[in-house]
Design an enzyme around this catalytic site. Structure first.
Site, PDB file in Angstrom:
ATOM      1  N   CYS A 156      40.756  52.695  34.615  1.00 18.76           N
ATOM      2  CA  CYS A 156      40.222  53.471  35.746  1.00 18.76           C
ATOM      3  C   CYS A 156      40.559  52.863  37.099  1.00 18.76           C
ATOM      4  O   CYS A 156      40.437  53.527  38.127  1.00 18.76           O
ATOM      5  CB  CYS A 156      38.709  53.604  35.616  1.00 18.76           C
ATOM      6  SG  CYS A 156      38.237  54.660  34.251  1.00 18.76           S
TER       7      CYS A 156
HETATM    8  N1  COA Z   1      23.324  65.515  24.476  1.00 12.70           N
HETATM    9  C1  COA Z   1      22.024  65.255  24.235  1.00 12.70           C
HETATM   10  N2  COA Z   1      21.564  64.005  24.035  1.00 12.70           N
HETATM   11  C2  COA Z   1      22.438  62.995  24.060  1.00 12.70           C
HETATM   12  C3  COA Z   1      23.810  63.206  24.284  1.00 12.70           C
HETATM   13  C4  COA Z   1      24.241  64.530  24.493  1.00 12.70           C
HETATM   14  N3  COA Z   1      25.525  64.825  24.727  1.00 12.70           N
HETATM   15  N4  COA Z   1      24.444  62.022  24.275  1.00 12.70           N
HETATM   16  C5  COA Z   1      23.522  61.094  24.043  1.00 12.70           C
HETATM   17  N5  COA Z   1      22.296  61.668  23.897  1.00 12.70           N
HETATM   18  C6  COA Z   1      21.040  61.003  23.617  1.00 12.70           C
HETATM   19  C7  COA Z   1      21.238  59.635  22.990  1.00 12.70           C
HETATM   20  O1  COA Z   1      21.428  59.720  21.616  1.00 12.70           O
HETATM   21  C8  COA Z   1      19.984  58.919  23.399  1.00 12.70           C
HETATM   22  O2  COA Z   1      18.972  59.292  22.518  1.00 12.70           O
HETATM   23  P1  COA Z   1      17.889  58.198  22.060  1.00 12.70           P
HETATM   24  O3  COA Z   1      17.170  57.804  23.325  1.00 12.70           O
HETATM   25  O4  COA Z   1      17.058  58.962  21.088  1.00 12.70           O
HETATM   26  O5  COA Z   1      18.660  57.072  21.463  1.00 12.70           O
HETATM   27  C9  COA Z   1      19.639  59.504  24.763  1.00 12.70           C
HETATM   28  O6  COA Z   1      20.336  60.757  24.822  1.00 12.70           O
HETATM   29  C10 COA Z   1      20.114  58.606  25.893  1.00 12.70           C
HETATM   30  O7  COA Z   1      21.483  58.238  25.654  1.00 12.70           O
HETATM   31  P2  COA Z   1      22.251  57.112  26.446  1.00 12.70           P
HETATM   32  O8  COA Z   1      23.628  56.964  25.898  1.00 12.70           O
HETATM   33  O9  COA Z   1      21.409  55.884  26.522  1.00 12.70           O
HETATM   34  O10 COA Z   1      22.330  57.845  27.868  1.00 12.70           O
HETATM   35  P3  COA Z   1      22.615  57.262  29.291  1.00 12.70           P
HETATM   36  O11 COA Z   1      21.507  57.693  30.160  1.00 12.70           O
HETATM   37  O12 COA Z   1      22.975  55.808  29.260  1.00 12.70           O
HETATM   38  O13 COA Z   1      23.901  58.088  29.720  1.00 12.70           O
HETATM   39  C11 COA Z   1      26.278  57.752  29.988  1.00 12.70           C
HETATM   40  C12 COA Z   1      25.112  57.979  29.021  1.00 12.70           C
HETATM   41  C13 COA Z   1      27.538  57.488  29.173  1.00 12.70           C
HETATM   42  C14 COA Z   1      26.468  59.020  30.815  1.00 12.70           C
HETATM   43  C15 COA Z   1      25.977  56.574  30.913  1.00 12.70           C
HETATM   44  O14 COA Z   1      25.586  55.449  30.175  1.00 12.70           O
HETATM   45  C16 COA Z   1      27.160  56.177  31.777  1.00 12.70           C
HETATM   46  O15 COA Z   1      27.666  56.962  32.570  1.00 12.70           O
HETATM   47  N6  COA Z   1      27.614  54.913  31.682  1.00 12.70           N
HETATM   48  C17 COA Z   1      28.728  54.420  32.448  1.00 12.70           C
HETATM   49  C18 COA Z   1      29.921  55.165  32.022  1.00 12.70           C
HETATM   50  C19 COA Z   1      31.156  54.698  32.714  1.00 12.70           C
HETATM   51  O16 COA Z   1      31.223  54.461  33.880  1.00 12.70           O
HETATM   52  N7  COA Z   1      32.197  54.599  31.961  1.00 12.70           N
HETATM   53  C20 COA Z   1      33.422  54.233  32.488  1.00 12.70           C
HETATM   54  C21 COA Z   1      34.419  54.975  31.731  1.00 12.70           C
HETATM   55  S1  COA Z   1      35.967  54.647  32.427  1.00 12.70           S
END
Ligand code: COA
Length: 374
Positions: A156
């Site tokens: 990225c």
């Molecule tokens: N729809 C519904 N629920 C979902 C889901 C979806 N698509 N994906 C995950 N969930 C659920 C999970 O299973 C989890 O359930 P639980 O609490 O029962 O375990 C809950 O939602 C929270 O999931 P989590 O992964 O902890 O969410 P988050 O708030 O951390 O958001 C991201 C996820 C990936 C959006 C976030 O962590 C993020 O943006 N991180 C940085 C990403 C980044 O910058 N990446 C760089 C890539 S180059």
């Protein structure tokens, strides 16, 4: 030493769009099929059923509402769940070169430049469609640019690392003018069958023209300084590579051959890394974060950007101080901060300061401090 400036940018936006609602409908249909196919194992407690995705979760967790992609039909077919791209012959332009070409032409037009004025092409992106020859050299040939070209990959952060490489060469005089392109087909390495990440990425290409400031043909952004940093982490990883066939099961449909991340950890570790990086970069220039009129941040997650903006400015940033484009494009890897810059920089006044910052896998973070000249 010469002073480098950004004199033009361009964005290629694929025509096809997938909304969250469309994406979730396909994912849920896929999950239902998988659950039906594995009903016995699920009933025996040998397997967890796949859970549905949700539009509301995606918007809340990421801020993403839709994404542009190079092929929608494959991604939205529950029997396929990935883009389907035409096989091209070696005698026609590759898809990355074609996308980059469109963005490059727009950037050159904005800079008031023709390919003859450029003597360096860097293709900086998260993935290259082949091992060699370099995609950058193909773009160089398609545009009829003399000089030299090379590919680089810092995930990225590729765009800002590419801008630093080009700016340093312009400073030293080894090149006069450079084109940095970032064609990103993130849909190709996203695991659309994983609800934790299936909403994250989109496709796009961006291009940036960098040249000696005294040769700028119109309004431009002086590159005051750049800063790059890396720190190894496995929290964003993709194991696909040229040794794949040499390993047991290497050619199997393995989860680790697409994008994988520990999103929570990335969030927690990258926000402070980036905030300190920008603060240190500014401090070394004798500036406070509050001196920035605008920040064009990597476009991965809205909450992440809000937190970084708040830490850098020392207060809640106004939306126009830190424009987001991820609601329309999703995460487009290295191209995100350049789209934000390209679409939200014309209104800056003479002397205004701004900062492009990208960050991601590696970990890696790159920042480019700019001053507007009208
Ligand atoms: N729809 C519904 N629920 C979902 C889901 C979806 N698509 N994906 C995950 N969930 C659920 C999970 O299973 C989890 O359930 P639980 O609490 O029962 O375990 C809950 O939602 C929270 O999931 P989590 O992964 O902890 O969410 P988050 O708030 O951390 O958001 C991201 C996820 C990936 C959006 C976030 O962590 C993020 O943006 N991180 C940085 C990403 C980044 O910058 N990446 C760089 C890539 S180059």
């Amino acid at each position: 030493m010469y002073k480098p400036a950004i004199t033009g940018t361009g964005v290629f936006t694929p025509e096809e769009v997938i909304t969250n609602a469309e994406l979730v409908e396909t994912f849920n249909a896929y999950a239902d099929r998988m659950n039906a196919a594995n009903a016995e194992a699920i009933a025996a407690g040998e397997m967890e059923p796949m859970q549905h995705s949700s539009d509301a979760f995606i918007v809340k967790a990421s801020g993403i509402e839709r994404r542009h992609v190079m092929n929608k039909s494959g991604i939205l077919d529950p029997e396929v769940m990935h883009p389907l791209l035409r096989q091209r012959s070696d005698d026609e332009p590759g898809i990355m070169a074609e996308m980059a070409l469109d963005a490059a032409k727009k950037a050159l037009a904005q800079a008031g430049r023709t390919p003859e004025d450029i003597d360096l092409v860097i293709c900086a992106a998260s993935n290259m469609e082949r091992a060699y020859p370099a995609v950058a050299i193909e773009i160089q040939a398609l545009l009829g640019i003399k000089g030299f070209a090379f590919d680089m990959n810092v995930a990225c952060s590729s765009a800002t690392f590419g801008i630093q490489a080009a700016a340093d060469m312009i400073r030293s005089g080894s090149v006069r003018a450079a084109l940095v392109v970032n064609p990103e087909i993130c849909s190709g390495h996203l695991e659309w069958r994983d609800r934790d990440c299936h909403f994250i990425f989109g496709d796009v290409a961006t291009a940036t023209v960098i040249e000696r400031i005294e040769e700028a043909q119109g309004p431009h952004f002086e590159i005051l300084s750049t800063r790059c940093a890396t720190q190894f982490s496995n929290n964003i990883r993709n194991n696909n590579g040229f040794l794949r066939r040499t390993r047991p099961d290497g050619l199997a449909d393995r989860r680790d051959m697409q994008f994988m991340q520990n999103g929570r950890k990335v969030f927690k570790e990258v926000v402070p890394m980036v905030s300190h990086h920008i603060a240190d970069h500014m401090a070394d220039e004798g500036l406070e974060g509050s001196a920035l009129r605008r920040m064009w941040l990597h476009q991965a997650n809205k909450t992440m950007n809000d937190l970084i903006g708040k830490k850098v400015l020392g207060r809640e940033p106004a939306p126009e101080e830190q424009p987001n484009i991820l609601q329309d494009y999703a995460n487009t890897s290295s191209a995100g901060s350049i789209i934000a810059f390209s679409q939200n920089s014309d209104d800056l006044g003479d002397g205004d300061l701004g900062l492009i910052c990208s960050f991601g896998a590696g970990y890696s973070v790159g920042s480019v401090l700019l001053r507007r000249h009208l």
